[in-house]
Design an enzyme around this catalytic site. Structure first.
Site, PDB file in Angstrom:
ATOM      1  CE  LYS A  91      -8.036 -39.948 -10.558  1.00 21.85           C
ATOM      2  NZ  LYS A  91      -8.690 -39.731 -11.868  1.00 21.85           N
ATOM      3  CG  HIS A 117      -6.007 -12.926 -13.123  1.00 16.12           C
ATOM      4  ND1 HIS A 117      -6.005 -11.549 -13.605  1.00 16.12           N
ATOM      5  CD2 HIS A 117      -5.550 -13.681 -13.991  1.00 16.12           C
ATOM      6  CE1 HIS A 117      -5.504 -11.511 -14.722  1.00 16.12           C
ATOM      7  NE2 HIS A 117      -4.842 -12.529 -15.110  1.00 16.12           N
ATOM      8  NE  ARG A 146      -7.735 -61.692 -17.914  1.00 17.03           N
ATOM      9  CZ  ARG A 146      -6.733 -61.306 -18.177  1.00 17.03           C
ATOM     10  NH1 ARG A 146      -5.748 -61.250 -17.026  1.00 17.03           N
ATOM     11  NH2 ARG A 146      -6.038 -61.027 -19.340  1.00 17.03           N
ATOM     12  CG  ASN A 160      -7.124 -62.425 -23.408  1.00 15.54           C
ATOM     13  OD1 ASN A 160      -7.571 -61.192 -23.759  1.00 15.54           O
ATOM     14  ND2 ASN A 160      -6.185 -62.549 -22.377  1.00 15.54           N
ATOM     15  N   GLY A 161      -7.046 -61.342 -26.731  1.00 17.00           N
ATOM     16  CA  GLY A 161      -6.144 -60.352 -27.650  1.00 17.00           C
ATOM     17  C   GLY A 161      -6.865 -59.848 -28.711  1.00 17.00           C
ATOM     18  CD1 TRP A 183     -12.772 -55.644 -22.391  1.00 13.54           C
ATOM     19  CD2 TRP A 183     -14.183 -55.552 -20.662  1.00 13.54           C
ATOM     20  NE1 TRP A 183     -12.999 -54.411 -21.933  1.00 13.54           N
ATOM     21  CE2 TRP A 183     -13.767 -54.273 -20.897  1.00 13.54           C
ATOM     22  CE3 TRP A 183     -15.088 -55.818 -19.698  1.00 13.54           C
ATOM     23  CZ2 TRP A 183     -14.525 -53.297 -20.261  1.00 13.54           C
ATOM     24  CZ3 TRP A 183     -15.638 -54.526 -19.099  1.00 13.54           C
ATOM     25  CH2 TRP A 183     -15.267 -53.264 -19.321  1.00 13.54           C
TER      26      TRP A 183
HETATM   27  C1  F6R Z   1     -12.488 -40.099 -11.254  1.00 21.38           C
HETATM   28  C2  F6R Z   1     -13.473 -40.750 -11.738  1.00 21.38           C
HETATM   29  C3  F6R Z   1     -14.820 -40.157 -12.236  1.00 21.38           C
HETATM   30  C4  F6R Z   1     -15.533 -40.421 -13.565  1.00 21.38           C
HETATM   31  C5  F6R Z   1     -16.842 -40.027 -13.716  1.00 21.38           C
HETATM   32  C6  F6R Z   1     -17.417 -40.281 -15.250  1.00 21.38           C
HETATM   33  O1  F6R Z   1     -11.276 -40.731 -11.102  1.00 21.38           O
HETATM   34  O2  F6R Z   1     -13.333 -41.823 -12.225  1.00 21.38           O
HETATM   35  O3  F6R Z   1     -14.670 -38.752 -12.024  1.00 21.38           O
HETATM   36  O4  F6R Z   1     -14.537 -40.211 -14.493  1.00 21.38           O
HETATM   37  O5  F6R Z   1     -17.561 -40.494 -12.613  1.00 21.38           O
HETATM   38  O6  F6R Z   1     -17.440 -41.859 -15.188  1.00 21.38           O
HETATM   39  P1  F6R Z   1     -17.570 -42.498 -16.649  1.00 21.38           P
HETATM   40  O7  F6R Z   1     -16.224 -42.176 -17.371  1.00 21.38           O
HETATM   41  O8  F6R Z   1     -17.759 -43.716 -16.316  1.00 21.38           O
HETATM   42  O9  F6R Z   1     -18.747 -41.794 -17.444  1.00 21.38           O
END
Ligand code: F6R
Length: 609
Positions: free
Chosen positions: A484, A503, A27, A100-101, A76
């Site tokens: 994705k 295009h 976490r 936590n919160g 965190w």
């Molecule tokens: C795609 C993904 C990557 C990150 C990229 C940057 O799902 O996670 O494209 O967005 O590697 O990573 P950060 O945001 O950690 O700099």
């Protein structure tokens, strides 16, 4: 997103606490700490870094400690950098607590306590709760009453476990909007923010509800709410540990998609005042004169974060009227640049460690001011930037980014509003802010489409190519939807501005190509995108329309599927549009038997060039 544990019983508490913290390290893990009541005295140990640092510190104590009552925390960071001083438990005059919160009104409470002579030793929001509890204990009959008084002063979300050295066999608990679970043993209770920490000890649990206050001793669990004792059912947990970590979901990715209601609520906490409808980003320390002088904002990021930069450009230009330029961080770092001292380089990064984004930020910092939108407190990018806005998405474990992306968009929207406020150019602030308050609810409604998207994923999952089209604010979301799908399904996917396909890419369209078209309700964009949809539809494309418009009659003749989303505002549409695309990629990959959380060839954080 921190992890908290507690134990009260007859066994030695320390090994149980450390074991529980180990189960919760997923976490968050920037520091950890424990507190025990040993011979009627509080003994607190804290260490920055991973849990192993705390374990090392406590090596000797593990054999000598006899305390049978204690609390622990793995942090965190949200307020204040990862450090020993900021690690929990926080103590004051014989009491201590873990939290936590997020306490939204911590600054005003801190000022009030400082005026009364309290000296703070950390930058956390939690420390105010420790001092308030100690103060209330002086004037109330029992620690439980004091806890109630303390909780009544707080705004925000919290789960607290507290110890009072005058009551060596008691743990006091308060909960609102943050989970806390009590594990029931024989003459002992285990307490944790999450089920995995309890599973090695018990499967019988009591789930506390919002507003609950509890007092635990080895033989009694007393719960009350609004002054009335509550009888709660003991339920049996059948999950194994990994399922519990994923909150019962089969993969981290789908868990993180469903986390979005909660993390986006967290991203708004204390930054948006619900009654005055004002946005407060004073945490960034951006000054009005700097903002007024800004000529151009250069946005840099990689992958998904680069898509967030594209959305941020639209938002900042349209809300704050400041010109923005977007670059892939890997290009920016080597391009010949004409930066002006009054420009800003704004880096977006989930991890805060991406090598190219860091290099681009450092390069920008040689000539102008730098700002980071970042998820990980204490990360290199967050430390090197002049100003930081944290996204508060919590740890993102699945390689494919989901909740980190949408919280980046929320941060960009808040920043755009704050910049416009400072420039004195914000129009319709109340509408802009009110829309944000409806966002968590709209995300919740969008997530209810999961079954619909799963069915659509089943229908198209065997295709080898998919096209995603969008215009304006939805163009970056088309890119993100394609990314994705590519990264976890290994299906070739392209995102394109819908107006550009004639295009060139329209040559790809045949009667077997699935095309996902994002149709926002905004009149002009809707009409233009609808005409692009017809262009591909008349060439046989198998269209899946995703829209927040009610003009279904105009869409229906050309499409195989329509997914209808709630509408709250044009600027927030990209956040809602992202969710069905995340779900689509997830279900396609999962149905095709792929390793959703760990796609081939990819790493979560790319710390090399
Ligand atoms: C795609 C993904 C990557 C990150 C990229 C940057 O799902 O996670 O494209 O967005 O590697 O990573 P950060 O945001 O950690 O700099």
């Amino acid at each position: 997103m921190c992890g908290i544990v507690g134990y009260v019983g007859t066994k030695k508490a320390l090994p149980i606490l450390l074991d529980g913290l180990g189960q919760l390290e997923y976490r968050g893990y920037d520091s950890a700490g424990v507190a025990l009541v040993e011979d009627g005295q509080l003994e607190i140990s804290r260490a920055p870094g991973r849990l192993s640092a705390l374990k090392k510190l406590l090596t000797e104590k593990l054999t000598t400690s006899t305390g049978t009552n204690g609390i622990g925390h793995t942090r965190w960071a949200t307020h204040g950098k990862p450090s020993e001083a900021n690690a929990h438990p926080h103590a004051s005059e014989g009491v201590c607590l873990v939290h936590n919160g997020i306490i939204e009104n911590h600054l005003e409470l801190r000022r009030e306590l400082e005026r009364e002579g309290v000296v703070f030793t950390s930058e956390t929001d939690t420390e105010v709760a420790a001092h308030l509890l100690a103060k209330e204990i002086k004037t109330t009959a029992t620690p439980l009453d004091a806890l109630k008084q303390m909780a009544s002063r707080l705004r925000g979300s919290y789960a607290f476990l507290a110890l009072d050295e005058r009551f060596p066999d008691r743990i006091f608990v308060a909960k609102t909007a943050t989970p806390i679970i009590i594990g029931v043993g024989e003459g002992e209770f285990f307490i944790a923010s999450d089920i995995p920490a309890l599973l090695p000890y018990t499967r019988s649990v009591i789930m506390l509800e919002d507003g609950d206050i509890a007092e635990l001793s080895p033989t009694r669990c007393y719960i009350e709410r609004d002054g009335v004792e509550q009888k709660r059912e003991v339920v049996q947990i059948t999950w194994d540990r990994t399922t519990a970590e994923k909150r019962g979901f089969p993969h981290y990715m789908i868990k993180e998609i469903f986390d979005q209601v909660e993390v986006i609520s967290d991203a708004l906490r204390e930054r948006v005042d619900m009654s005055s409808l004002e946005v407060d980003l004073s945490e960034t320390h951006l000054k009005e004169d700097q903002v007024k002088a800004t000529r151009t904002i250069h946005l840099v990021g990689c992958g998904t974060a680069w898509h967030a930069c594209l959305v941020a450009k639209y938002l900042i230009e349209s809300i704050a009227g400041i010109q923005c330029v977007v670059d892939h961080a890997s290009e920016f770092r080597y391009r010949s640049l004409t930066l002006h001292k009054d420009d800003i380089v704004l880096a977006i990064s989930q991890s805060g460690e991406t090598a190219d984004t860091l290099a681009a930020l450092l390069r920008g910092g040689e000539q102008c001011r730098t700002v980071a939108i970042c998820n990980v407190v204490g990360s290199t990018i967050s430390r090197k930037a002049d100003h930081v806005l944290f996204t508060r998405a919590g740890p993102e474990i699945s390689v494919a980014s989901t909740k980190a992306f949408t919280t980046q968009l929320v941060a960009a929207y808040l920043l755009a509003i704050a910049l416009a406020e400072m420039k004195g150019t914000l129009e319709q602030r109340r509408e802009a802010v009110r829309a944000l308050l409806n966002l968590p609810g709209a995300i919740d409604s969008t997530l209810k489409l999961n079954d619909v998207i799963e069915r659509i994923a089943e229908r198209y999952r065997t295709h080898r190519h998919v096209l995603f089209l969008g215009r304006g604010l939805c163009y970056p979301i088309a890119l993100e939807g394609a990314l994705k799908l590519k990264e976890i399904s290994y299906i070739h996917a392209e995102g394109y501005p819908a107006g550009e396909i004639k295009h060139g890419p329209i040559a790809l369209v045949d009667d077997n190509l699935p095309v996902v078209v994002l149709l926002p309700r905004q009149n002009e964009l809707f009409d233009k995108t609808l005409s692009n949809l017809r262009e591909v539809g008349s060439r046989g494309a198998r269209i899946i329309a995703i829209t927040d418009s009610e003009r279904h009659d105009e869409i229906a003749p050309y499409v195989e599927e329509v997914v209808t989303l709630p509408f709250i505002s044009h600027h927030l549409t990209p956040i809602l549009m992202s969710i069905p695309l995340q779900l689509f990629a997830y279900h396609v990959a999962q149905k095709n038997g792929l390793d959703v959380d760990l796609p081939r060839n990819l790493a979560k954080s790319v710390t090399v060039e």
